[in-house]
Each structure stands twice: as C-alpha cells, then as structure tokens.
Design an enzyme around this catalytic site. Structure first.
Site, mmCIF file in Angstrom:
data_model
loop_
_atom_site.group_PDB
_atom_site.id
_atom_site.type_symbol
_atom_site.label_atom_id
_atom_site.label_comp_id
_atom_site.label_asym_id
_atom_site.label_seq_id
_atom_site.Cartn_x
_atom_site.Cartn_y
_atom_site.Cartn_z
ATOM 1 C CB CYS A 163 3.067 -0.479 -6.905
ATOM 2 S SG CYS A 163 1.358 0.103 -6.919
ATOM 3 C CB CYS B 189 8.064 5.860 0.371
ATOM 4 S SG CYS B 189 7.128 7.193 1.029
ATOM 5 C CB CYS C 199 5.507 -0.706 -3.561
ATOM 6 S SG CYS C 199 4.854 -0.659 -2.137
ATOM 7 C CB CYS D 49 -0.808 -3.516 -0.622
ATOM 8 S SG CYS D 49 -1.639 -2.166 -1.825
ATOM 9 C CD GLU E 219 7.301 -2.212 8.922
ATOM 10 O OE1 GLU E 219 7.175 -1.628 7.675
ATOM 11 O OE2 GLU E 219 7.988 -3.161 9.228
ATOM 12 C CB CYS F 118 4.017 7.970 7.672
ATOM 13 S SG CYS F 118 3.896 7.128 6.074
#
Ligand code: SAH
Length: 345
Positions: A118, A339, A121, A114, A94, A107
C-alpha cells in the site's frame, strides 16, 4: 546452550502433560505449568511457586520461555501510548494503546513489516521480515493490559489488528492467539470486542467467516474503483473488487455482522464526485458502514489528505443514500503512533 532449548509455549497442553509423565511426574503438573504461562503470563520458571524446586529444575533444563519486551515507549499528549516491542530475535514491532473516555483499545501488530505494498502506508516500506508467532501476538495484549491497568485503572476493553502487517496473511497464528486471549486471560474480552482489519484478501475473508468466533471485520477499501485501488494498493491487481464484494457478502451471510469500510480521502486521488459514487455503489452491494480516516502523512507528496470540506461532502452524499459514516481523527500523531505511521523514524 539455552538458545537451543525448546520454547515451552510452543507445546500444547497434552504435550506438556506427556513431558511430565515421561519424566515420572504426575501429568497435572502440565496443567499447572500451562496455567502459569498462559493464564498468569509468567516468563520465569522460578516464579512458578506451586512447583517443587526439582520440578522447576526439570523445566529449566529442558525449556526456555521466549517472550517480548518493551524496548521503549512514548506517551502522546492525548494519552495514547506507543510501545516499541522487541521480539526474542531482536526484531521490533509496534503496539499502541489508545484510551478514550470509556475504552482502552490495544492496537496490535501481526507481522514484522508487511508484504503488501500500500503506497500510502509507512509499514509497506519495510518488507515483511517474518510473521509474528502466536505467543508474540498474545504477549502484546498482556503487555498493554498491564499498561492500561497502571495508567488508566482499567483492563483493556478492545483489540484491533491495525498495527503492522496484514493479519490475514498470518492467519493461523492470529486465530490461535485470539483463542488464547479469549480463553485464558482475564481481560474481560470477548471475541466481539476484537476487530480484524484487512486490506482485503477475498479467500481469507471467506475462511474467517467460517470460524466459530464472532469478531468484527474491517476492510481497508480506500477506493471502490478497481483502477485507482490498483494504483494505491498494487497487490489488488490479484484481488479484484468483484471478488472482494463476493467474499464480504459471504461474510455477512455467515455472521450477520456488517463490515466497516476504512476509507482515506486524498486530494486528486479519490476526491471526485465519481469516487463518491463508486463508494456508494459498493455500499449498496455490501452491508457496511464507512469509517473515514484522517490521513497521516508519511512524507510522500503524492498523498495529501483531503480537506474537511471534501470529507464533509463525502459524508453528506453517503447520508443522502442512507449510508452511515464516521470520521476518525488520528490519535497519537505527535509520537508517530497514528495508523500507517508505525514504521516512521
Ligand atoms: N493490513 C491491515 C491492517 C494494518 S493497517 C489493513 O490494511 O487493514 C490499519 C489501517 O491504517 C488500515 O485501514 C490502513 O489502510 C490505514 N493506514 C495505513 N497508512 C495510513 C496512513 N498513513 N494514515 C492513516 N491511515 C493509514
């Protein structure tokens, strides 16, 4: 089969010149092609109009041009545009274009998924599938530059590596893309308008400090207490806060640029007075400013964004110690573009 052909954008300018020489063409044809693919962002050999038909056929027989496509996009009521981008192997990432009064910020993602974990997230819920290649990072910028011109009548002004992935875990491709972005495209973007956001990998921060470029560095701190940080960002067990501080001081020494600390406040996680004190002590050791970020829920009840009262308390305490802070409200929340939400749904 065309799939087997080499992607022309994996070639350096010298290899491209050599290719033409070996095929009994003038070497400057390589320069022309390089300009088409990087400066003009063309993805079709037949659009390279200053090449003869024969030259174009030679290219078509030997190469393909891998590129990204918009799978779909959505526009938020605040103007934010979230693109779901399809890579040549059909994986999705994205890219979000965020307009403000005077800026258009792109962004961009650096990885598919990933590898860091975290807990708060959404991207961490999909494991890292692969790194983005240099041209895939570059293409996101090209794509949003076009969108920005179309919807907001201006080129993009800023780039932030705050989409999916950890940019410092895809270091070489990220740096190569930045080189191309600042060198070839007429975005009007200098590296000073590029922010690299990292979860905080000390060794790589030091490497970044040694680069010639002058970009901005943001670190997702979220807690200055080692134990809490390990709970919310388990990978930090291997990267203690003391090492992070050392690397950030090295960054400042080498670049003279202060670091932005990204910081989300959650109820019952880092909302106590002692958490604020830990952050203040961290800021006294690292030349920095604090960017408090509004939390966007990913549906996990353990993580509940703190109230405005607590945020205000944070800001007041920081101010008392002469530490600058801002509070960033979310953009694009109605379309899951905010985010940490980039993998939701
Ligand atoms: N891996 C990099 C860049 C991607 S995340 C990094 O960690 O910095 C970009 C920013 O969004 C980080 O500051 C991250 O901590 C924050 N973030 C992640 N999940 C979030 C959420 N649900 N709500 C608000 N911010 C979030």
């Amino acid at each position: 089969m065309r799939e087997k052909l080499k992607d022309i954008r994996s070639l350096s300018i010298d290899s491209l010149r050599n290719f033409f020489v070996q095929n009994k063409f003038k070497s400057f044809r390589g320069d022309q092609v390089y300009e088409w693919i990087w400066k003009k962002g063309i993805h079709d050999f037949n659009q390279m109009t200053n090449l003869s038909k024969e030259t174009r056929s030679l290219l078509i027989d030997n190469f393909k041009i891998n590129h990204i496509d918009i799978d779909f996009y959505r526009k938020s009521s605040d103007g934010t545009i979230k693109n779901s981008v399809k890579l040549h192997d059909d994986l999705l990432v994205e890219s979000v274009l965020i307009p403000t009064k005077n800026r258009s910020t792109a962004c961009i993602s650096s990885q598919v998924g990933c590898s860091l974990n975290c807990q708060f997230c959404a991207t961490s819920k999909i494991n890292r599938l692969r790194n983005l290649k240099m041209d895939e990072i570059f293409d996101q910028v090209t794509l949003m530059d076009k969108q920005s011109r179309m919807y907001f009548n201006r080129p993009i002004s800023n780039i932030v590596f705050m989409g999916m992935g950890e940019p410092l875990m895809n270091y070489n491709n990220m740096i190569a893309a930045i080189k191309k972005i600042t060198q070839y495209r007429k975005f009007g973007i200098s590296s000073r308008r590029i922010t690299i956001s990292t979860s905080g990998i000390p060794k790589m921060i030091m490497k970044l400090a040694d680069e010639d470029f002058k970009f901005k560095l943001a670190v997702s701190l979220h807690s200055a207490n080692q134990l809490i940080r390990e709970k919310i960002m388990p990978f930090t067990i291997k990267f203690p806060i003391a090492d992070l501080i050392e690397s950030l001081n090295y960054w400042y020494l080498k670049t003279n640029r202060i670091i932005t600390l990204e910081y989300i406040v959650w109820e019952n996680i880092n909302s106590k007075k002692s958490d604020i004190n830990d952050l203040i002590n961290f800021c006294k050791e690292v030349p920095s400013k604090v960017n408090l970020i509004q939390y966007n829920s990913i549906g996990d009840d353990d993580y509940k964004g703190a109230s405005v009262d607590i945020i205000n308390k944070y800001q007041n305490e920081l101010l008392k110690h002469g530490i600058n802070s801002t509070y960033r409200r979310s953009r694009g929340a109605d379309i899951d573009a905010a985010c940490g939400q980039l993998a939701n749904k």
